[in-house]
Design a protein around this motif. Structure first.
Motif, PDB file in Angstrom:
ATOM      1  N   ILE A   1     -13.256   9.786  -0.454  1.00  0.00           N
ATOM      2  CA  ILE A   1     -13.430   9.348  -1.838  1.00  0.00           C
ATOM      3  C   ILE A   1     -12.836   7.951  -1.962  1.00  0.00           C
ATOM      4  O   ILE A   1     -11.684   7.721  -1.583  1.00  0.00           O
ATOM      5  CB  ILE A   1     -12.724  10.305  -2.809  1.00  0.00           C
ATOM      6  CG1 ILE A   1     -13.253  11.733  -2.637  1.00  0.00           C
ATOM      7  CG2 ILE A   1     -12.914   9.838  -4.254  1.00  0.00           C
ATOM      8  CD1 ILE A   1     -12.409  12.784  -3.335  1.00  0.00           C
ATOM      9  N   ALA A   2     -13.631   7.019  -2.474  1.00  0.00           N
ATOM     10  CA  ALA A   2     -13.180   5.641  -2.656  1.00  0.00           C
ATOM     11  C   ALA A   2     -13.248   5.291  -4.138  1.00  0.00           C
ATOM     12  O   ALA A   2     -14.318   5.401  -4.759  1.00  0.00           O
ATOM     13  CB  ALA A   2     -14.045   4.682  -1.844  1.00  0.00           C
ATOM     14  N   VAL A   3     -12.122   4.891  -4.702  1.00  0.00           N
ATOM     15  CA  VAL A   3     -12.051   4.506  -6.109  1.00  0.00           C
ATOM     16  C   VAL A   3     -11.606   3.055  -6.186  1.00  0.00           C
ATOM     17  O   VAL A   3     -10.608   2.672  -5.565  1.00  0.00           O
ATOM     18  CB  VAL A   3     -11.045   5.384  -6.885  1.00  0.00           C
ATOM     19  CG1 VAL A   3     -11.070   5.020  -8.371  1.00  0.00           C
ATOM     20  CG2 VAL A   3     -11.338   6.864  -6.684  1.00  0.00           C
TER      21      VAL A   3
ATOM     22  N   GLY B   1      -4.265   9.957   1.935  1.00  0.00           N
ATOM     23  CA  GLY B   1      -4.916   8.748   1.449  1.00  0.00           C
ATOM     24  C   GLY B   1      -3.911   7.661   1.171  1.00  0.00           C
ATOM     25  O   GLY B   1      -2.739   7.743   1.574  1.00  0.00           O
ATOM     26  N   LEU B   2      -4.362   6.662   0.444  1.00  0.00           N
ATOM     27  CA  LEU B   2      -3.520   5.531   0.089  1.00  0.00           C
ATOM     28  C   LEU B   2      -4.040   4.894  -1.186  1.00  0.00           C
ATOM     29  O   LEU B   2      -5.201   5.058  -1.556  1.00  0.00           O
ATOM     30  CB  LEU B   2      -3.469   4.519   1.240  1.00  0.00           C
ATOM     31  CG  LEU B   2      -4.782   4.164   1.947  1.00  0.00           C
ATOM     32  CD1 LEU B   2      -5.528   3.072   1.193  1.00  0.00           C
ATOM     33  CD2 LEU B   2      -4.511   3.718   3.369  1.00  0.00           C
TER      34      LEU B   2
ATOM     35  N   MET C   1      -9.030   8.661  -0.618  1.00  0.00           N
ATOM     36  CA  MET C   1      -8.528   9.982  -0.245  1.00  0.00           C
ATOM     37  C   MET C   1      -9.579  10.701   0.583  1.00  0.00           C
ATOM     38  O   MET C   1     -10.746  10.783   0.180  1.00  0.00           O
ATOM     39  CB  MET C   1      -8.169  10.820  -1.469  1.00  0.00           C
ATOM     40  CG  MET C   1      -7.426  12.103  -1.098  1.00  0.00           C
ATOM     41  SD  MET C   1      -6.979  13.140  -2.516  1.00  0.00           S
ATOM     42  CE  MET C   1      -8.435  14.203  -2.586  1.00  0.00           C
ATOM     43  N   VAL C   2      -9.169  11.226   1.730  1.00  0.00           N
ATOM     44  CA  VAL C   2     -10.095  11.921   2.618  1.00  0.00           C
ATOM     45  C   VAL C   2     -10.394  13.311   2.054  1.00  0.00           C
ATOM     46  O   VAL C   2      -9.485  14.088   1.758  1.00  0.00           O
ATOM     47  CB  VAL C   2      -9.512  12.039   4.039  1.00  0.00           C
ATOM     48  CG1 VAL C   2     -10.447  12.852   4.926  1.00  0.00           C
ATOM     49  CG2 VAL C   2      -9.297  10.647   4.626  1.00  0.00           C
TER      50      VAL C   2
ATOM     51  N   VAL D   1       0.847  -1.187   0.000  1.00  0.00           N
ATOM     52  CA  VAL D   1       0.000   0.000   0.000  1.00  0.00           C
ATOM     53  C   VAL D   1       0.887   1.243   0.000  1.00  0.00           C
ATOM     54  O   VAL D   1       1.868   1.332   0.733  1.00  0.00           O
ATOM     55  CB  VAL D   1      -0.922  -0.009   1.233  1.00  0.00           C
ATOM     56  CG1 VAL D   1      -1.703   1.296   1.322  1.00  0.00           C
ATOM     57  CG2 VAL D   1      -1.874  -1.201   1.172  1.00  0.00           C
ATOM     58  N   HIS D   2       0.522   2.209  -0.835  1.00  0.00           N
ATOM     59  CA  HIS D   2       1.270   3.464  -0.932  1.00  0.00           C
ATOM     60  C   HIS D   2       0.455   4.575  -0.277  1.00  0.00           C
ATOM     61  O   HIS D   2      -0.718   4.756  -0.598  1.00  0.00           O
ATOM     62  CB  HIS D   2       1.526   3.825  -2.398  1.00  0.00           C
ATOM     63  CG  HIS D   2       2.334   2.814  -3.132  1.00  0.00           C
ATOM     64  ND1 HIS D   2       3.688   2.939  -3.325  1.00  0.00           N
ATOM     65  CD2 HIS D   2       1.974   1.639  -3.709  1.00  0.00           C
ATOM     66  CE1 HIS D   2       4.135   1.898  -4.001  1.00  0.00           C
ATOM     67  NE2 HIS D   2       3.118   1.095  -4.240  1.00  0.00           N
ATOM     68  N   ARG D   3       1.087   5.327   0.599  1.00  0.00           N
ATOM     69  CA  ARG D   3       0.417   6.425   1.292  1.00  0.00           C
ATOM     70  C   ARG D   3       0.832   7.758   0.676  1.00  0.00           C
ATOM     71  O   ARG D   3       1.950   7.887   0.177  1.00  0.00           O
ATOM     72  CB  ARG D   3       0.738   6.378   2.784  1.00  0.00           C
ATOM     73  CG  ARG D   3       0.119   5.161   3.464  1.00  0.00           C
ATOM     74  CD  ARG D   3       0.805   4.795   4.758  1.00  0.00           C
ATOM     75  NE  ARG D   3       0.195   3.615   5.355  1.00  0.00           N
ATOM     76  CZ  ARG D   3       0.440   2.367   4.966  1.00  0.00           C
ATOM     77  NH1 ARG D   3       1.298   2.134   3.974  1.00  0.00           N
ATOM     78  NH2 ARG D   3      -0.156   1.349   5.546  1.00  0.00           N
ATOM     79  N   PHE D   4      -0.066   8.745   0.735  1.00  0.00           N
ATOM     80  CA  PHE D   4       0.245  10.044   0.144  1.00  0.00           C
ATOM     81  C   PHE D   4      -0.500  11.155   0.864  1.00  0.00           C
ATOM     82  O   PHE D   4      -1.495  10.924   1.555  1.00  0.00           O
ATOM     83  CB  PHE D   4      -0.139  10.058  -1.350  1.00  0.00           C
ATOM     84  CG  PHE D   4      -1.619   9.961  -1.605  1.00  0.00           C
ATOM     85  CD1 PHE D   4      -2.409  11.104  -1.666  1.00  0.00           C
ATOM     86  CD2 PHE D   4      -2.234   8.724  -1.790  1.00  0.00           C
ATOM     87  CE1 PHE D   4      -3.775  11.016  -1.883  1.00  0.00           C
ATOM     88  CE2 PHE D   4      -3.604   8.625  -2.011  1.00  0.00           C
ATOM     89  CZ  PHE D   4      -4.369   9.784  -2.058  1.00  0.00           C
TER      90      PHE D   4
END
Length: 199
Positions: free
Chosen positions: A182-184, A160-161, A142-143, A3-6
């Motif tokens: 937001i969920a993709v 987000g991640l 992403m929040v 998992v990548h966080r940003f």
């Protein structure tokens, strides 16, 4: 793949050639892919002036307003005339179509999702309650407002991640009132799965 966080505000802002805004690429697949060969791409843009959207033939697009007054989107073929003025309401359209964007006020920020047709499909949702998300091999969170826990991990606004080729399910829990995330999720089409198995 892990998992990548940003954090969106820490990503490089790339100015547009026409000077009308900037784009921060959040994630794309495969890594390092350009505009002609990505399977999916997620970005955040700040738009300052009216002008045409770039065309992306063979790509399905989703856009939602994050902040600002928004814009009016008009398809060159007359297929739609849409006011993107209500925050966090996804709007889907084809990247094949020429689109003119006319600002409704000052600078606006939007969230963009692109999925290569024939390779994958995107599902874009805005969630404001406790939710169990089914596993998807590719996706991004992403929040947009408030604070959240995603499988127990704390996430704040703009953070987000994302993940790829690793089916993951998520339990999303808001920890503040009026929180939105937001969920993709991206699902590979069968033709693309067969192609990858043969490679």
């Amino acid at each position: 793949m892990s998992v990548h966080r940003f954090r969106a505000d820490e990503l490089p802002a790339v100015p547009w050639k026409n000077g009308g805004g900037t784009t921060r690429q959040v994630a794309c697949w495969p890594p390092g892919a350009g505009f002609d060969d990505f399977e999916w791409r997620v970005s955040v843009a700040d738009i300052a002036t009216s002008g045409p959207f770039s065309a992306f033939p063979g790509v399905d697009r989703h856009i939602l307003l994050l902040s600002g007054d928004g814009m009016r989107l008009r398809a060159g073929d007359g297929g739609f005339d849409h006011r993107l003025a209500v925050p966090l309401v996804p709007f889907a359209f084809s990247g094949d179509v020429a689109v003119q964007s006319d600002m409704l006020g000052g600078v606006s920020s939007d969230f963009n999702v692109m999925a290569r047709r024939g390779r994958c499909r995107a599902l874009v949702r805005v969630i404001d309650d406790v939710r169990e998300l089914d596993a998807s091999a590719h996706g991004l969170l992403m929040v947009a407002a408030g604070a959240w826990r995603a499988n127990g991990e704390a996430l704040g606004v703009g953070s987000g991640l994302w993940w790829a080729r690793e089916p993951l399910a998520w339990r999303l829990v808001p920890t503040e009132s009026r929180a939105k995330i937001i969920a993709v999720s991206f699902s590979e089409v069968e033709e693309n799965r067969r192609r990858q198995r043969s490679e």
